[in-house]
Design an enzyme around this catalytic site. Structure first.
Site, short mmCIF file in Angstrom:
data_model
loop_
_atom_site.label_atom_id
_atom_site.label_comp_id
_atom_site.label_asym_id
_atom_site.label_seq_id
_atom_site.Cartn_x
_atom_site.Cartn_y
_atom_site.Cartn_z
N HIS A 84 80.36 72.09 1.04
CA HIS A 84 79.14 72.27 1.75
C HIS A 84 79.08 73.56 2.85
CE1 HIS A 84 75.79 71.83 4.84
NE2 HIS A 84 75.33 71.68 3.85
N GLU A 96 75.02 65.16 2.92
CA GLU A 96 74.61 63.59 2.37
C GLU A 96 74.22 63.55 1.18
OE1 GLU A 96 74.56 64.23 6.98
OE2 GLU A 96 74.04 65.14 5.24
N ARG A 97 73.42 65.07 0.53
CA ARG A 97 72.68 65.15 -0.50
C ARG A 97 73.70 65.00 -1.67
NH1 ARG A 97 69.08 69.59 0.54
NH2 ARG A 97 68.15 67.92 1.71
N ASN A 135 72.68 78.66 8.97
CA ASN A 135 71.66 78.87 8.09
C ASN A 135 70.41 79.47 8.80
OD1 ASN A 135 73.10 77.95 5.93
ND2 ASN A 135 72.30 76.18 5.80
N ASP A 184 60.15 73.01 12.12
CA ASP A 184 61.40 72.74 11.31
C ASP A 184 61.46 74.05 10.78
OD1 ASP A 184 62.25 71.33 9.11
OD2 ASP A 184 60.72 71.85 7.85
N ASP A 219 63.35 74.40 7.27
CA ASP A 219 63.32 74.50 5.52
C ASP A 219 62.15 74.07 5.04
OD1 ASP A 219 66.67 73.65 5.71
OD2 ASP A 219 66.05 75.55 4.93
N GLU A 226 64.19 75.96 -0.25
CA GLU A 226 64.85 75.07 -0.91
C GLU A 226 65.37 75.57 -2.12
OE1 GLU A 226 66.36 72.79 0.37
OE2 GLU A 226 65.04 72.23 1.94
N THR A 262 65.65 70.65 13.01
CA THR A 262 65.86 71.02 11.87
C THR A 262 67.05 70.05 11.41
OG1 THR A 262 66.60 72.66 10.01
CG2 THR A 262 67.52 72.91 12.21
N THR A 263 67.39 69.90 10.08
CA THR A 263 68.29 69.18 9.50
C THR A 263 69.36 70.20 9.19
OG1 THR A 263 66.82 67.61 8.47
CG2 THR A 263 68.96 67.49 7.78
N THR A 264 69.10 71.33 8.68
CA THR A 264 69.98 72.50 8.30
C THR A 264 70.79 72.65 9.48
OG1 THR A 264 70.21 74.36 6.76
CG2 THR A 264 68.63 74.47 8.93
#
Ligand code: XBP
Ligand code: MG
Length: 267
Positions: free
Chosen positions: A81, A54-55, A127, A9, A11, A18, A121-123
């Protein structure tokens, strides 16, 4: 016996990023005159929603707004974003966010031992490239054979999709791999993909339910007690493969390093 691949992962796992994300979101909100500001406690709550877009959408949904005001804001999320991602990438490209303790050592040991490396990862890729080039040099992304990012799958973590994509692309079965995570959503994703998972929580994610993790500890440096990290890790992993019950949980967590303490203070 070593695993064939280590899947990381980003982040919270490769680096405690974060706070940099939070500051980037707030800079974007200021830039677009939204009047929003995410405090550390706001952000820790919002981290339950994976994915920056989404955040933002979850925050917008929480606001009492008439429909005709909400709609144009919703359609602007992608633009906000994108702006936030530029700000974050600039922030980390300068080396502002260090790799977490033990990460660089484990990556080097794995490469020397011929153990393949991947990211799930989600990012965003932008990044990742910014973070890795700051610490691993210009060819940083070559360190990882596969880089599976959030927008490459339909369902972000905690869904297993991004780990399944990494495994499929690598052509490796779950028992031949180890996953590294920092959060409950990330652990759910990795375990959902059938992976033996090491969790190193940060101050943003500590206190979560990590009961499905194989190993939980403050950072990877805690595995370096005398032996190379990879050797200790492989011993736990291969022991777990032969033992019925995962007897490797609850290793004595190392005392938080100075950096972890600093991170805790930042949270
Ligand atoms: C953690 C996330 C990401 C980051 C923000 O990703 O959920 O959304 O918080 O990055 P990871 P983006 O799976 O690496 O822990 O704004 O690019 O989503
Ligand atoms: Mg994470």
């Amino acid at each position: 016996m070593f695993p064939k691949v280590l899947i990381f992962d980003v982040d919270g796992t490769l680096a405690d990023t974060e706070e940099a994300h939070r500051r980037s979101f707030n800079q974007t909100f200021d830039h677009f005159g939204l009047g929003w500001h995410w405090s550390a406690s706001d952000y820790q709550r919002l981290l339950a929603v994976t994915g920056g877009k989404e955040r933002i959408a979850a925050h917008l949904d929480s606001l009492a707004l008439p429909a005709d005001e909400r709609a144009p804001l919703q359609s602007a999320i992608a633009q906000w974003h994108a702006d936030k991602t530029v700000r974050y990438a600039q922030m980390v490209a300068g080396g502002a966010v260090p790799l977490r303790p033990g990460v660089a050592q484990l990556l080097a040991e794995a490469r020397a031992a011929g153990v393949r490396l991947a990211i799930a990862t989600t990012t965003t890729r932008a990044n990742i490239d910014a973070l890795l080039s700051a610490h691993l040099g210009a060819h940083a992304a070559d360190t990882f054979e596969v880089i599976a990012c959030g927008d490459m799958v339909l369902a972000k973590k905690p869904a297993p999709d991004v780990y399944e994509l990494a495994l499929r692309t690598l052509g490796v079965d779950p028992p031949q791999a180890i996953a590294f995570e920092d959060s409950v959503a990330g652990l759910s994703s990795a375990v959902g993909a059938g992976l033996w998972t090491v969790v190193t929580p940060t101050c943003w994610t500590e206190g979560g339910d990590f009961s499905t993790a194989a190993v939980v500890m403050s950072d990877l440096a805690a595995l370096a007690a005398g032996d190379p990290i990879l050797q200790t890790l492989a011993r736990l992993w291969s022991g777990a493969r032969t033992a019925d019950s995962p007897e490797n949980r609850g290793l004595p967590a190392s005392t938080p390093s100075a950096r972890d303490t600093a991170a805790a203070a930042r949270c």
